[in-house]
Design an enzyme around this catalytic site. Structure first.
Site, PDB file in Angstrom:
ATOM      1  N   GLU A  12      -8.854 -33.326   6.779  1.00 59.77           N
ATOM      2  CA  GLU A  12      -9.560 -32.598   5.698  1.00 59.77           C
ATOM      3  C   GLU A  12     -10.912 -32.066   6.182  1.00 59.77           C
ATOM      4  O   GLU A  12     -11.868 -31.981   5.420  1.00 59.77           O
ATOM      5  CB  GLU A  12      -9.744 -33.547   4.502  1.00 59.77           C
ATOM      6  CG  GLU A  12      -9.699 -32.864   3.163  1.00 59.77           C
ATOM      7  CD  GLU A  12      -8.305 -32.705   2.578  1.00 59.77           C
ATOM      8  OE1 GLU A  12      -7.319 -33.087   3.259  1.00 59.77           O
ATOM      9  OE2 GLU A  12      -8.205 -32.178   1.472  1.00 59.77           O
TER      10      GLU A  12
HETATM   11  C1  LIG Z   1      -2.943 -37.197   9.971  1.00 63.79           C
HETATM   12  C2  LIG Z   1      -3.349 -35.756   9.952  1.00 63.79           C
HETATM   13  C3  LIG Z   1      -2.934 -34.965   8.889  1.00 63.79           C
HETATM   14  C4  LIG Z   1      -3.280 -33.624   8.837  1.00 63.79           C
HETATM   15  N1  LIG Z   1      -2.830 -32.885   7.793  1.00 63.79           N
HETATM   16  C5  LIG Z   1      -3.069 -31.562   7.782  1.00 63.79           C
HETATM   17  C6  LIG Z   1      -2.547 -30.744   6.738  1.00 63.79           C
HETATM   18  O1  LIG Z   1      -1.906 -31.236   5.810  1.00 63.79           O
HETATM   19  N2  LIG Z   1      -2.785 -29.415   6.791  1.00 63.79           N
HETATM   20  C7  LIG Z   1      -3.501 -28.858   7.794  1.00 63.79           C
HETATM   21  O2  LIG Z   1      -3.698 -27.646   7.801  1.00 63.79           O
HETATM   22  N3  LIG Z   1      -4.045 -29.606   8.788  1.00 63.79           N
HETATM   23  C8  LIG Z   1      -3.823 -30.940   8.806  1.00 63.79           C
HETATM   24  N4  LIG Z   1      -4.363 -31.708   9.818  1.00 63.79           N
HETATM   25  C9  LIG Z   1      -5.185 -31.066  10.835  1.00 63.79           C
HETATM   26  C10 LIG Z   1      -6.657 -31.441  10.660  1.00 63.79           C
HETATM   27  O3  LIG Z   1      -7.214 -30.787   9.545  1.00 63.79           O
HETATM   28  C11 LIG Z   1      -7.379 -31.073  11.973  1.00 63.79           C
HETATM   29  O4  LIG Z   1      -6.871 -31.888  13.010  1.00 63.79           O
HETATM   30  C12 LIG Z   1      -8.877 -31.275  11.868  1.00 63.79           C
HETATM   31  O5  LIG Z   1      -9.448 -30.360  10.968  1.00 63.79           O
HETATM   32  C13 LIG Z   1      -9.562 -31.104  13.230  1.00 63.79           C
HETATM   33  O6  LIG Z   1      -9.139 -29.913  13.847  1.00 63.79           O
HETATM   34  P1  LIG Z   1      -8.672 -29.973  15.360  1.00 63.79           P
HETATM   35  O7  LIG Z   1      -7.729 -31.102  15.525  1.00 63.79           O
HETATM   36  O8  LIG Z   1      -8.201 -28.601  15.713  1.00 63.79           O
HETATM   37  O9  LIG Z   1      -9.983 -30.335  16.179  1.00 63.79           O
HETATM   38  P2  LIG Z   1     -10.924 -29.320  16.952  1.00 63.79           P
HETATM   39  O10 LIG Z   1     -11.366 -28.235  16.018  1.00 63.79           O
HETATM   40  O11 LIG Z   1     -10.281 -28.963  18.239  1.00 63.79           O
HETATM   41  O12 LIG Z   1     -12.199 -30.246  17.215  1.00 63.79           O
HETATM   42  C14 LIG Z   1     -12.355 -31.109  18.359  1.00 63.79           C
HETATM   43  C15 LIG Z   1     -13.688 -31.812  18.214  1.00 63.79           C
HETATM   44  O13 LIG Z   1     -14.755 -30.847  18.180  1.00 63.79           O
HETATM   45  C16 LIG Z   1     -15.506 -31.001  16.998  1.00 63.79           C
HETATM   46  N5  LIG Z   1     -15.939 -29.695  16.496  1.00 63.79           N
HETATM   47  C17 LIG Z   1     -15.170 -28.580  16.323  1.00 63.79           C
HETATM   48  N6  LIG Z   1     -15.905 -27.596  15.814  1.00 63.79           N
HETATM   49  C18 LIG Z   1     -17.176 -28.078  15.653  1.00 63.79           C
HETATM   50  C19 LIG Z   1     -18.403 -27.538  15.164  1.00 63.79           C
HETATM   51  N7  LIG Z   1     -18.475 -26.285  14.696  1.00 63.79           N
HETATM   52  N8  LIG Z   1     -19.502 -28.333  15.164  1.00 63.79           N
HETATM   53  C20 LIG Z   1     -19.429 -29.617  15.608  1.00 63.79           C
HETATM   54  N9  LIG Z   1     -18.295 -30.189  16.082  1.00 63.79           N
HETATM   55  C21 LIG Z   1     -17.197 -29.431  16.095  1.00 63.79           C
HETATM   56  C22 LIG Z   1     -14.556 -31.661  15.990  1.00 63.79           C
HETATM   57  O14 LIG Z   1     -15.261 -32.303  14.960  1.00 63.79           O
HETATM   58  C23 LIG Z   1     -13.798 -32.613  16.900  1.00 63.79           C
HETATM   59  O15 LIG Z   1     -14.565 -33.780  17.116  1.00 63.79           O
HETATM   60  C24 LIG Z   1      -4.050 -33.058   9.888  1.00 63.79           C
HETATM   61  C25 LIG Z   1      -4.493 -33.855  10.957  1.00 63.79           C
HETATM   62  C26 LIG Z   1      -4.141 -35.194  10.988  1.00 63.79           C
HETATM   63  C27 LIG Z   1      -4.629 -36.050  12.131  1.00 63.79           C
END
Ligand SMILES: Cc1cc2nc3c(=O)[nH]c(=O)nc-3n(C[C@H](O)[C@H](O)[C@H](O)COP(=O)(O)OP(=O)(O)OC[C@H]3O[C@@H](n4cnc5c(N)ncnc54)[C@H](O)[C@@H]3O)c2cc1C
Length: 194
Positions: free
Chosen positions: A174
């Site tokens: 989220e």
């Molecule tokens: C169990 C689970 C359920 C999920 N369910 C859904 C769902 O129902 N629908 C859906 O669409 N998605 C879903 N997701 C996806 C989830 O929303 C994303 O994994 C999450 O938002 C993080 O995105 P990412 O994995 O691409 O991380 P990335 O964006 O690759 O981030 C990697 C790291 O960099 C940091 N980071 C990135 N950008 C910034 C910034 N601007 N400033 C500071 N730090 C930053 C992040 O906080 C993280 O620590 C789910 C994920 C999980 C694990």
């Protein structure tokens, strides 16, 4: 639906009771009548109402970990005394409960704002605070609960490690907790989200 497929179930460390799969949309045709109005903005505003729910999961998880830890330290003896007799342990328990109550109240406040129809500008930082603080609290409290269990905390025979694994997921879903902090500080500084 042509072009839509569901990917393989993820093998996650936590929230294993809630299956997660990638969804693929390859050249999927959506008729105009089925399009949602508002697009990205509408999705972002929907998070204002759903983030308090993630906060509520964090509070429930933290309270569950505390309840299990309390039972354990009352039952377990070390150096001839109940573990709960040690002041260092009691202070840990007090901190765990204090932090959980603070998170609970932030979640209730943000949920009450959703019910009262608060504007997106008011709700976004409060929902972000509730989600972020409650999930960080769940992680901290679950980590402490594992610590209170000693070696049993890292044994697969005891279920306390589940709180620890599940709490980590809440800090990521989220919108990660870094993103929640961006939302809060953008609101404080009067900056538009990027
Ligand atoms: C169990 C689970 C359920 C999920 N369910 C859904 C769902 O129902 N629908 C859906 O669409 N998605 C879903 N997701 C996806 C989830 O929303 C994303 O994994 C999450 O938002 C993080 O995105 P990412 O994995 O691409 O991380 P990335 O964006 O690759 O981030 C990697 C790291 O960099 C940091 N980071 C990135 N950008 C910034 C910034 N601007 N400033 C500071 N730090 C930053 C992040 O906080 C993280 O620590 C789910 C994920 C999980 C694990």
């Amino acid at each position: 639906m042509k072009g839509f497929t569901v990917g393989r179930k993820e093998d996650k460390i936590g929230a294993r009771g809630i299956p997660s799969c990638p969804l693929f949309f390859d050249d999927v045709f959506i008729p105009d009548a089925n399009r949602l109005g508002g697009g990205f903005k509408a999705v972002m505003e929907a998070f204002n109402a759903s983030r308090p729910l993630i906060g509520a999961r964090g509070v429930g998880l933290a309270q569950g970990a505390i309840d299990h830890a309390v039972e354990f330290v009352k039952d377990r003896s070390a150096f001839g005394r109940q573990v709960s007799d040690f002041q260092g342990i009691r202070w840990m328990l007090a901190d765990m409960q204090m932090q959980t109550e603070a998170a609970r109240n932030l979640v209730y406040r943000s949920a009450a704002m959703v019910d009262a129809g608060a504007s997106a500008a008011e709700l976004a930082p409060m929902a972000a605070m509730a989600k972020c603080f409650a999930s960080d609290t769940a992680m901290k409290v679950a980590t402490d609960a594992v610590q209170l269990f000693g070696a049993a905390g890292v044994s697969a025979e005891y279920s306390i490690n589940r709180y620890f694994r599940d709490a980590k997921v809440l800090q990521i879903i989220e919108g990660t907790n870094q993103i929640q902090r961006n939302i809060i500080s953008n609101s404080m500084l009067g900056r538009a989200a990027r």
